[in-house]
Scaffold this motif. Structure first.
Motif, PDB file in Angstrom:
ATOM      1  N   THR A  53     -38.029 -44.707   4.370  1.00  6.50           N
ATOM      2  CA  THR A  53     -37.157 -43.379   2.975  1.00  6.50           C
ATOM      3  C   THR A  53     -38.743 -42.951   2.270  1.00  6.50           C
ATOM      4  O   THR A  53     -38.761 -44.143   1.564  1.00  6.50           O
ATOM      5  N   VAL A  54     -39.213 -42.015   1.635  1.00 10.14           N
ATOM      6  CA  VAL A  54     -40.002 -41.100   1.436  1.00 10.14           C
ATOM      7  C   VAL A  54     -38.573 -40.682  -0.373  1.00 10.14           C
ATOM      8  O   VAL A  54     -38.355 -39.243   0.578  1.00 10.14           O
ATOM      9  N   THR A  55     -38.810 -41.126  -1.184  1.00 14.81           N
ATOM     10  CA  THR A  55     -38.197 -40.560  -2.133  1.00 14.81           C
ATOM     11  C   THR A  55     -38.951 -40.197  -3.345  1.00 14.81           C
ATOM     12  O   THR A  55     -40.040 -40.685  -3.740  1.00 14.81           O
ATOM     13  N   GLY A  56     -38.757 -38.740  -3.972  1.00 15.82           N
ATOM     14  CA  GLY A  56     -39.743 -38.376  -5.056  1.00 15.82           C
ATOM     15  C   GLY A  56     -38.252 -38.125  -5.770  1.00 15.82           C
ATOM     16  O   GLY A  56     -37.361 -36.971  -5.568  1.00 15.82           O
ATOM     17  N   ARG A  57     -38.585 -38.223  -7.130  1.00 14.69           N
ATOM     18  CA  ARG A  57     -37.424 -38.052  -8.632  1.00 14.69           C
ATOM     19  C   ARG A  57     -38.400 -37.490  -9.619  1.00 14.69           C
ATOM     20  O   ARG A  57     -38.876 -38.527 -10.334  1.00 14.69           O
ATOM     21  N   LYS A  58     -37.748 -37.525 -10.514  1.00  9.62           N
ATOM     22  CA  LYS A  58     -38.390 -37.055 -12.252  1.00  9.62           C
ATOM     23  C   LYS A  58     -37.739 -37.921 -12.945  1.00  9.62           C
ATOM     24  O   LYS A  58     -36.070 -36.958 -13.005  1.00  9.62           O
ATOM     25  N   GLN A  59     -38.110 -38.253 -13.774  1.00 15.42           N
ATOM     26  CA  GLN A  59     -37.794 -38.989 -14.860  1.00 15.42           C
ATOM     27  C   GLN A  59     -38.557 -39.012 -15.920  1.00 15.42           C
ATOM     28  O   GLN A  59     -39.152 -39.563 -16.448  1.00 15.42           O
ATOM     29  N   GLY A  60     -37.742 -37.918 -16.946  1.00 12.67           N
ATOM     30  CA  GLY A  60     -38.019 -37.268 -18.122  1.00 12.67           C
ATOM     31  C   GLY A  60     -39.713 -37.130 -17.911  1.00 12.67           C
ATOM     32  O   GLY A  60     -39.895 -36.056 -17.214  1.00 12.67           O
ATOM     33  N   ASP A  61     -40.661 -37.739 -18.420  1.00 10.19           N
ATOM     34  CA  ASP A  61     -42.273 -37.527 -18.013  1.00 10.19           C
ATOM     35  C   ASP A  61     -42.830 -37.830 -16.913  1.00 10.19           C
ATOM     36  O   ASP A  61     -44.133 -37.999 -16.780  1.00 10.19           O
ATOM     37  N   GLN A  62     -42.223 -38.640 -16.139  1.00 10.99           N
ATOM     38  CA  GLN A  62     -42.634 -39.087 -14.955  1.00 10.99           C
ATOM     39  C   GLN A  62     -41.939 -38.456 -13.922  1.00 10.99           C
ATOM     40  O   GLN A  62     -41.036 -38.258 -13.406  1.00 10.99           O
ATOM     41  N   VAL A  63     -42.918 -39.089 -12.598  1.00 10.86           N
ATOM     42  CA  VAL A  63     -43.120 -38.352 -10.900  1.00 10.86           C
ATOM     43  C   VAL A  63     -42.789 -39.519 -10.844  1.00 10.86           C
ATOM     44  O   VAL A  63     -43.241 -40.872 -10.748  1.00 10.86           O
ATOM     45  N   VAL A  64     -41.282 -40.260 -10.271  1.00  8.44           N
ATOM     46  CA  VAL A  64     -41.523 -41.574  -9.436  1.00  8.44           C
ATOM     47  C   VAL A  64     -41.459 -41.539  -7.997  1.00  8.44           C
ATOM     48  O   VAL A  64     -39.549 -41.022  -7.719  1.00  8.44           O
ATOM     49  N   LEU A  65     -42.064 -41.693  -7.288  1.00  8.14           N
ATOM     50  CA  LEU A  65     -42.456 -41.724  -5.854  1.00  8.14           C
ATOM     51  C   LEU A  65     -41.824 -43.351  -5.434  1.00  8.14           C
ATOM     52  O   LEU A  65     -42.638 -44.302  -5.266  1.00  8.14           O
ATOM     53  N   GLU A  66     -41.081 -43.450  -4.095  1.00  4.54           N
ATOM     54  CA  GLU A  66     -40.530 -44.388  -3.792  1.00  4.54           C
ATOM     55  C   GLU A  66     -40.684 -44.688  -2.023  1.00  4.54           C
ATOM     56  O   GLU A  66     -40.411 -43.707  -1.677  1.00  4.54           O
ATOM     57  N   VAL A  67     -42.001 -45.637  -1.279  1.00  2.00           N
ATOM     58  CA  VAL A  67     -42.060 -45.592  -0.384  1.00  2.00           C
ATOM     59  C   VAL A  67     -41.066 -47.006  -0.250  1.00  2.00           C
ATOM     60  O   VAL A  67     -41.460 -48.066  -0.081  1.00  2.00           O
ATOM     61  N   ALA A  68     -39.737 -46.845   1.378  1.00  5.71           N
ATOM     62  CA  ALA A  68     -39.015 -47.801   1.189  1.00  5.71           C
ATOM     63  C   ALA A  68     -38.721 -47.936   2.947  1.00  5.71           C
ATOM     64  O   ALA A  68     -38.690 -47.397   4.014  1.00  5.71           O
ATOM     65  N   ASP A  69     -38.903 -49.094   3.142  1.00 14.09           N
ATOM     66  CA  ASP A  69     -38.202 -49.572   5.071  1.00 14.09           C
ATOM     67  C   ASP A  69     -37.069 -50.763   4.579  1.00 14.09           C
ATOM     68  O   ASP A  69     -36.870 -51.695   3.345  1.00 14.09           O
ATOM     69  N   ASP A  70     -36.177 -50.438   5.958  1.00 16.25           N
ATOM     70  CA  ASP A  70     -35.510 -51.777   6.133  1.00 16.25           C
ATOM     71  C   ASP A  70     -35.408 -52.898   7.018  1.00 16.25           C
ATOM     72  O   ASP A  70     -34.330 -53.543   7.872  1.00 16.25           O
ATOM     73  N   GLY A  71     -37.385 -52.703   7.111  1.00 15.85           N
ATOM     74  CA  GLY A  71     -37.617 -53.965   7.480  1.00 15.85           C
ATOM     75  C   GLY A  71     -37.603 -55.494   7.138  1.00 15.85           C
ATOM     76  O   GLY A  71     -36.818 -55.752   6.432  1.00 15.85           O
ATOM     77  N   PRO A  72     -38.320 -56.113   7.437  1.00 15.41           N
ATOM     78  CA  PRO A  72     -38.373 -57.579   7.212  1.00 15.41           C
ATOM     79  C   PRO A  72     -38.786 -57.714   5.672  1.00 15.41           C
ATOM     80  O   PRO A  72     -38.238 -59.123   5.063  1.00 15.41           O
ATOM     81  N   GLY A  73     -39.061 -57.201   5.320  1.00 20.67           N
ATOM     82  CA  GLY A  73     -40.037 -57.548   3.294  1.00 20.67           C
ATOM     83  C   GLY A  73     -41.126 -58.126   3.778  1.00 20.67           C
ATOM     84  O   GLY A  73     -40.992 -58.594   5.028  1.00 20.67           O
ATOM     85  N   ILE A  74     -41.467 -58.226   2.571  1.00 20.52           N
ATOM     86  CA  ILE A  74     -42.908 -59.459   2.094  1.00 20.52           C
ATOM     87  C   ILE A  74     -42.839 -60.301   2.035  1.00 20.52           C
ATOM     88  O   ILE A  74     -42.076 -60.757   0.805  1.00 20.52           O
ATOM     89  N   PRO A  75     -43.047 -61.927   2.755  1.00 21.85           N
ATOM     90  CA  PRO A  75     -42.649 -63.065   1.857  1.00 21.85           C
ATOM     91  C   PRO A  75     -43.465 -63.156   0.829  1.00 21.85           C
ATOM     92  O   PRO A  75     -44.230 -62.434   0.226  1.00 21.85           O
ATOM     93  N   LYS A  76     -43.062 -63.839   0.105  1.00 20.89           N
ATOM     94  CA  LYS A  76     -43.141 -64.097  -1.427  1.00 20.89           C
ATOM     95  C   LYS A  76     -44.555 -64.021  -1.626  1.00 20.89           C
ATOM     96  O   LYS A  76     -45.467 -63.777  -2.816  1.00 20.89           O
ATOM     97  N   GLU A  77     -45.041 -65.090  -0.916  1.00 21.59           N
ATOM     98  CA  GLU A  77     -46.312 -66.116  -0.825  1.00 21.59           C
ATOM     99  C   GLU A  77     -47.298 -64.072  -0.784  1.00 21.59           C
ATOM    100  O   GLU A  77     -48.504 -64.881  -1.439  1.00 21.59           O
TER     101      GLU A  77
END
Length: 161
Positions: A53-77
């Motif tokens: 999912t790619v989302t984009g929103r205007k929040q105040g004086d910023q553009v906030v973009l997110e690229v998210a997936d529902d996969g396994p994630g990234i290991p902490k290390e």
């Protein structure tokens, strides 16, 4: 950006939800490269049919973009080294860091060049990269005249010569 990811979109359903007021003075080519790298990484490091999912929103004086997936994630290390060039941390998954070196480092540089910031968070499940960019910047009239001249010089002559 989706056309340049090198992976069939049917293998990973991609949803794009960007608000119409989500605008800023950004370098279009660099932003395409940013999305190619982020979406490409999500496709490369998640199983087939993992939603992106790619989302984009205007929040105040910023553009906030997110690229998210529902996969396994990234290991902490690996998370603490995501934006470093040539990530070579060992992992239990073969080649799990192979694409996380230059691609995310380049994304980080692109965001910084635009005066923004990038962060990673677990998406429970999955990964989410959050980019914050200023809504304001140089207008077309403020573009360096040398750059404009150079770009115009690269165009073919109108009479075909």
């Amino acid at each position: 950006a989706l056309q340049h990811t090198g992976t069939r979109q049917t293998d990973h359903p991609v949803t794009i939800d960007i608000d119409p007021d989500c605008t800023g003075f950004l370098d279009g080519r660099l932003m395409v490269q940013l999305f190619v790298n982020l979406i490409g990484n999500a496709m490369a490091h998640t199983p087939a049919q993992t939603a992106i999912t790619v989302t984009g929103r205007k929040q105040g004086d910023q553009v906030v973009l997110e690229v998210a997936d529902d996969g396994p994630g990234i290991p902490k290390e690996v998370q603490e080294h995501l934006f470093e060039p040539f990530c070579r941390k060992s992992s239990t998954i073969a080649d799990s860091c192979r694409s996380m070196g230059l691609g995310l480092s380049l994304v980080h540089r692109i965001v910084e060049a635009h005066g923004g910031s990038i962060s990673y968070r677990d998406n429970a499940p999955g990964a989410c990269f959050c980019i914050k960019l200023p809504c304001t910047g140089e207008t077309d009239e403020a573009i360096d005249t040398e750059c404009r001249r150079r770009c115009a010089d690269d165009q073919p002559a109108a009479d075909g010569v």
